[in-house]
Design a protein around this motif. Structure first.
Motif, mmCIF file in Angstrom:
data_model
loop_
_atom_site.group_PDB
_atom_site.id
_atom_site.type_symbol
_atom_site.label_atom_id
_atom_site.label_comp_id
_atom_site.label_asym_id
_atom_site.label_seq_id
_atom_site.Cartn_x
_atom_site.Cartn_y
_atom_site.Cartn_z
ATOM 1 N N ALA A 103 47.847 -83.882 -26.469
ATOM 2 C CA ALA A 103 48.451 -85.172 -25.770
ATOM 3 C C ALA A 103 49.797 -84.945 -25.468
ATOM 4 C CB ALA A 103 48.534 -86.337 -26.980
ATOM 5 N N SER A 104 50.419 -83.868 -26.103
ATOM 6 C CA SER A 104 51.787 -83.528 -25.582
ATOM 7 C C SER A 104 51.891 -82.812 -24.510
ATOM 8 C CB SER A 104 52.606 -82.875 -26.860
ATOM 9 O OG SER A 104 51.903 -81.608 -27.190
ATOM 10 N N GLU A 105 50.783 -81.940 -24.170
ATOM 11 C CA GLU A 105 50.722 -81.082 -22.888
ATOM 12 C C GLU A 105 50.475 -82.142 -21.872
ATOM 13 O OE1 GLU A 105 48.796 -77.020 -21.341
ATOM 14 O OE2 GLU A 105 48.143 -77.874 -23.486
ATOM 15 N N LEU A 106 49.397 -83.007 -22.060
ATOM 16 C CA LEU A 106 49.242 -83.807 -20.897
ATOM 17 C C LEU A 106 50.589 -84.940 -20.639
ATOM 18 C CD1 LEU A 106 47.233 -85.466 -19.030
ATOM 19 C CD2 LEU A 106 46.385 -86.772 -21.039
ATOM 20 N N ARG A 107 51.023 -85.203 -21.612
ATOM 21 C CA ARG A 107 52.362 -86.050 -21.409
ATOM 22 C C ARG A 107 53.289 -85.282 -20.612
ATOM 23 N NH1 ARG A 107 55.005 -90.425 -23.001
ATOM 24 N NH2 ARG A 107 53.493 -90.902 -25.099
ATOM 25 N N ALA A 108 53.353 -84.137 -20.711
ATOM 26 C CA ALA A 108 54.299 -83.192 -20.099
ATOM 27 C C ALA A 108 53.936 -83.096 -18.533
ATOM 28 C CB ALA A 108 54.660 -81.828 -20.530
ATOM 29 N N LYS A 109 52.397 -82.975 -18.290
ATOM 30 C CA LYS A 109 52.086 -82.933 -16.990
ATOM 31 C C LYS A 109 52.221 -84.153 -16.190
ATOM 32 C CE LYS A 109 49.797 -78.886 -17.444
ATOM 33 N NZ LYS A 109 50.904 -77.880 -17.155
ATOM 34 N N LEU A 110 51.820 -85.271 -17.120
ATOM 35 C CA LEU A 110 52.102 -86.506 -16.356
ATOM 36 C C LEU A 110 53.550 -86.952 -15.848
ATOM 37 C CD1 LEU A 110 49.538 -88.610 -18.513
ATOM 38 C CD2 LEU A 110 49.146 -87.844 -16.386
ATOM 39 N N THR A 111 54.505 -86.642 -16.806
ATOM 40 C CA THR A 111 55.988 -87.006 -16.576
ATOM 41 C C THR A 111 56.690 -86.029 -15.421
ATOM 42 O OG1 THR A 111 56.439 -85.973 -18.765
ATOM 43 C CG2 THR A 111 56.133 -88.280 -18.587
ATOM 44 N N GLU A 115 53.046 -87.086 -8.774
ATOM 45 C CA GLU A 115 53.445 -88.280 -8.764
ATOM 46 C C GLU A 115 53.861 -88.716 -10.227
ATOM 47 O OE1 GLU A 115 52.120 -92.780 -7.498
ATOM 48 O OE2 GLU A 115 51.425 -90.984 -6.160
ATOM 49 N N LYS A 116 55.186 -88.549 -10.614
ATOM 50 C CA LYS A 116 55.667 -88.573 -11.972
ATOM 51 C C LYS A 116 55.352 -89.929 -12.618
ATOM 52 C CE LYS A 116 59.054 -84.894 -11.101
ATOM 53 N NZ LYS A 116 58.915 -84.554 -9.777
ATOM 54 N N LEU A 117 55.172 -89.999 -13.731
ATOM 55 C CA LEU A 117 54.906 -91.304 -14.413
ATOM 56 C C LEU A 117 56.143 -91.279 -15.648
ATOM 57 C CD1 LEU A 117 51.112 -91.429 -15.517
ATOM 58 C CD2 LEU A 117 52.199 -92.520 -13.510
ATOM 59 N N THR A 118 56.650 -92.658 -15.805
ATOM 60 C CA THR A 118 57.722 -92.760 -16.852
ATOM 61 C C THR A 118 56.872 -92.570 -18.155
ATOM 62 O OG1 THR A 118 57.355 -95.102 -17.168
ATOM 63 C CG2 THR A 118 58.780 -94.261 -15.472
ATOM 64 N N ASP A 119 57.589 -92.320 -19.090
ATOM 65 C CA ASP A 119 57.321 -92.110 -20.576
ATOM 66 C C ASP A 119 56.585 -93.666 -20.917
ATOM 67 O OD1 ASP A 119 57.764 -89.638 -21.444
ATOM 68 O OD2 ASP A 119 60.058 -90.234 -21.513
ATOM 69 N N ARG A 120 57.100 -94.603 -20.488
ATOM 70 C CA ARG A 120 56.404 -96.140 -20.522
ATOM 71 C C ARG A 120 55.185 -96.287 -20.221
ATOM 72 N NH1 ARG A 120 59.870 -100.988 -19.596
ATOM 73 N NH2 ARG A 120 60.003 -101.833 -21.651
ATOM 74 N N GLU A 121 55.094 -95.725 -18.923
ATOM 75 C CA GLU A 121 53.689 -95.723 -18.228
ATOM 76 C C GLU A 121 52.520 -94.781 -19.032
ATOM 77 O OE1 GLU A 121 54.726 -96.535 -13.679
ATOM 78 O OE2 GLU A 121 55.164 -94.529 -14.429
ATOM 79 N N VAL A 122 53.058 -93.416 -19.464
ATOM 80 C CA VAL A 122 52.322 -92.641 -20.323
ATOM 81 C C VAL A 122 51.973 -93.337 -21.568
ATOM 82 C CG1 VAL A 122 52.075 -90.448 -21.341
ATOM 83 C CG2 VAL A 122 53.100 -90.579 -18.830
ATOM 84 N N ASP A 123 52.911 -94.164 -22.084
ATOM 85 C CA ASP A 123 52.593 -94.761 -23.422
ATOM 86 C C ASP A 123 51.452 -95.865 -23.205
ATOM 87 O OD1 ASP A 123 54.551 -93.152 -24.974
ATOM 88 O OD2 ASP A 123 55.978 -94.801 -24.712
ATOM 89 N N GLU A 124 51.664 -96.530 -22.420
ATOM 90 C CA GLU A 124 50.467 -97.461 -22.093
ATOM 91 C C GLU A 124 49.275 -96.919 -21.608
ATOM 92 O OE1 GLU A 124 49.860 -101.125 -18.281
ATOM 93 O OE2 GLU A 124 51.956 -100.520 -19.332
ATOM 94 N N LEU A 125 49.225 -95.708 -20.960
ATOM 95 C CA LEU A 125 47.945 -95.242 -20.504
ATOM 96 C C LEU A 125 47.287 -94.622 -21.989
ATOM 97 C CD1 LEU A 125 46.279 -94.223 -17.982
ATOM 98 C CD2 LEU A 125 47.752 -92.166 -18.009
ATOM 99 N N ASN A 130 43.251 -95.066 -26.148
ATOM 100 C CA ASN A 130 43.266 -94.756 -27.470
ATOM 101 C C ASN A 130 43.589 -93.170 -27.978
ATOM 102 O OD1 ASN A 130 42.512 -97.380 -28.395
ATOM 103 N ND2 ASN A 130 40.518 -96.853 -27.933
ATOM 104 N N VAL A 131 44.754 -92.852 -27.446
ATOM 105 C CA VAL A 131 45.012 -91.313 -27.623
ATOM 106 C C VAL A 131 46.344 -91.496 -28.493
ATOM 107 C CG1 VAL A 131 46.153 -89.540 -26.410
ATOM 108 C CG2 VAL A 131 44.215 -90.499 -25.306
ATOM 109 N N LYS A 132 46.229 -90.659 -29.557
ATOM 110 C CA LYS A 132 47.433 -90.377 -30.395
ATOM 111 C C LYS A 132 48.386 -89.564 -30.033
ATOM 112 C CE LYS A 132 45.176 -93.053 -33.526
ATOM 113 N NZ LYS A 132 44.734 -94.047 -32.691
#
Length: 153
Positions: A103-111, A115-125, A130-132
């Motif tokens: 999940a941490s690696e995916l978060r890094a890629k998404l942010t 087209e960068k997502l915000t931390d808040r958008e990744v949290d919502e996604l 249902n990703v921990k």
């Protein structure tokens, strides 16, 4: 082409196409093709537009009818299959080829990439999927979830 699009899509395409039909002859200028396609949610490049025109033997200074336009939209949409693009990107991240990434690696890629997502958008996604935040993700299941069409009430 009608078999590839819903009546709603065809009406939407026709409406947008008509806005650029300046002479009201059922045709748009080839130079407007990229704008019309982008207005309808695709992201063609200039070289992709040139290829579409070439396939239909339409000069860059020429015009195209709605039937040709529908064919081009169909090809463009097939090319831009987001599920395939996302899966390929995530597979390249999966060094062991096990179907999972952290999940941490995916978060890094998404942010940080594209087209960068915000931390808040990744949290919502992650919440929707249902990703921990400290877990691993089956990226094929994740991709299916994020590419589902939005619910239309």
């Amino acid at each position: 082409m009608a078999k590839f699009f819903t009546p709603v899509e065809i009406n939407e395409y026709k409406e947008c196409f008509s806005l650029y039909d300046k002479k009201q002859k059922g045709k748009i200028d080839a130079k407007d093709l990229i704008t019309v396609m982008r207005c309808l949610g695709t992201s063609p490049t200039f070289s992709e537009i040139a290829r579409h025109l070439q396939v239909h033997k339409i000069e860059k200074t020429g015009e195209l009818d709605f039937s040709s336009f529908l064919t081009m939209m169909h090809r463009q949409k097939q090319q831009e299959d987001p599920k395939t693009e996302i899966l390929e990107a995530l597979r390249m991240t999966d060094k062991q080829k096990k179907g999972f990434i952290s999940a941490s690696e995916l978060r890094a890629k998404l942010t940080m990439l594209g087209e960068k997502l915000t931390d808040r958008e990744v949290d919502e996604l992650f919440r929707e999927a249902n990703v921990k935040s400290n877990g691993t993700i089956n990226y094929e299941e994740f991709t299916k979830m994020v590419t589902l069409p939005p619910v239309d009430y």
